[in-house]
Design an enzyme around this catalytic site. Sequence first.
Site, mmCIF file in Angstrom:
data_model
loop_
_atom_site.group_PDB
_atom_site.id
_atom_site.type_symbol
_atom_site.label_atom_id
_atom_site.label_comp_id
_atom_site.label_asym_id
_atom_site.label_seq_id
_atom_site.Cartn_x
_atom_site.Cartn_y
_atom_site.Cartn_z
ATOM 1 N N ARG A 197 -4.766 -9.982 4.452
ATOM 2 C CA ARG A 197 -4.842 -9.842 2.884
ATOM 3 C C ARG A 197 -3.858 -9.344 2.273
ATOM 4 O O ARG A 197 -3.155 -8.337 2.406
ATOM 5 C CB ARG A 197 -6.159 -8.756 2.786
ATOM 6 C CG ARG A 197 -6.678 -8.678 1.590
ATOM 7 C CD ARG A 197 -7.897 -7.645 1.469
ATOM 8 N NE ARG A 197 -8.297 -7.532 0.065
ATOM 9 C CZ ARG A 197 -7.855 -6.600 -0.823
ATOM 10 N NH1 ARG A 197 -6.951 -5.779 -0.472
ATOM 11 N NH2 ARG A 197 -8.314 -6.516 -2.136
ATOM 12 N N LYS A 241 0.939 -1.333 -0.025
ATOM 13 C CA LYS A 241 0.012 -0.063 -0.044
ATOM 14 C C LYS A 241 0.998 1.334 -0.077
ATOM 15 O O LYS A 241 2.025 1.070 0.095
ATOM 16 C CB LYS A 241 -0.949 0.047 1.281
ATOM 17 C CG LYS A 241 -2.082 -0.937 1.048
ATOM 18 C CD LYS A 241 -3.486 -0.825 1.881
ATOM 19 C CE LYS A 241 -4.700 -1.592 1.590
ATOM 20 N NZ LYS A 241 -5.720 -1.235 2.352
#
Length: 286
Positions: free
Chosen positions: A255, A221
Amino acid sequence: MLRLGKREFGPHEPVIMAIVNRTPDSFYDRGATFRDEPALARVEQAVADGAAIIDIGGVKAGPGEEVTAAEEARRTVGFVAEVRRRFPEVVISVDTWRHEVGEAACEAGADLLNDAWGGVDPRLAEVAARYRVGLVCTHTGGAEPRTRPHRVEYDDVMADILRVTVGLAERAVALGVPRESVMIDPGHDFGKNTRHSLEATRRLGEMVATGWPVLVSLSNKDFVGETLDKPVKERVVGTLATTAVSAWLGAQVYRVHEVAETREVVEMVGAIAGYRGPAVARRGLT
């Protein structure tokens, strides 16, 4: 005990959720699993590498071309049915904020609805309750789907995360979602700048202390990229470092894009913490 589909996971058992994007413009793989054959190959490899959950998404998180609910369903629902047929034991998650997509996915065999946009469609939790499937309750700071944060501020970011996610989880259970199938997610990057995401990681133990299983979606991210000044394809090391910290603080579900690497990290942390033993123990014994 966390229960999802046919699977049960103990309180200190790490759970890997593999990302399978059915989008042509995903930020990480740029559409590598948009077509069925490579997507199914990705599922097969992820399961072989230790993923217990396959998370299928039909709309990328960031801004881009509009994707209607009908198109999102076209990208995901048939694929859910095929994964269910080929992998009857795997937990199937669908990453959607739309109740109509969630309903079609549950009809096709989904076990979990990953509401990454924090209840923006309150009917999604109603669908989870009706089908008795799991639900991920995420903090986004009130952001609209597919928008990026701009000068967002919190008096206390973790206090806001706790207020929102626990509230969503309690609402879901009140609607009829099985309590043992509800998770909370701090929503790294969603409605947050990099400092907010770092603080959410640092204080993750406060989420764990609520008693709800904590899911973290850290993989490659922007907060990792900005912290290390790295482009998307060079964020794996930073992601794994953040994963290790999250595991130490008590997160349970991860995840991820890199399944095998994540599994090794969380298993190593679990062994150090005393939740599991070594896979083999020969040193000093032979």
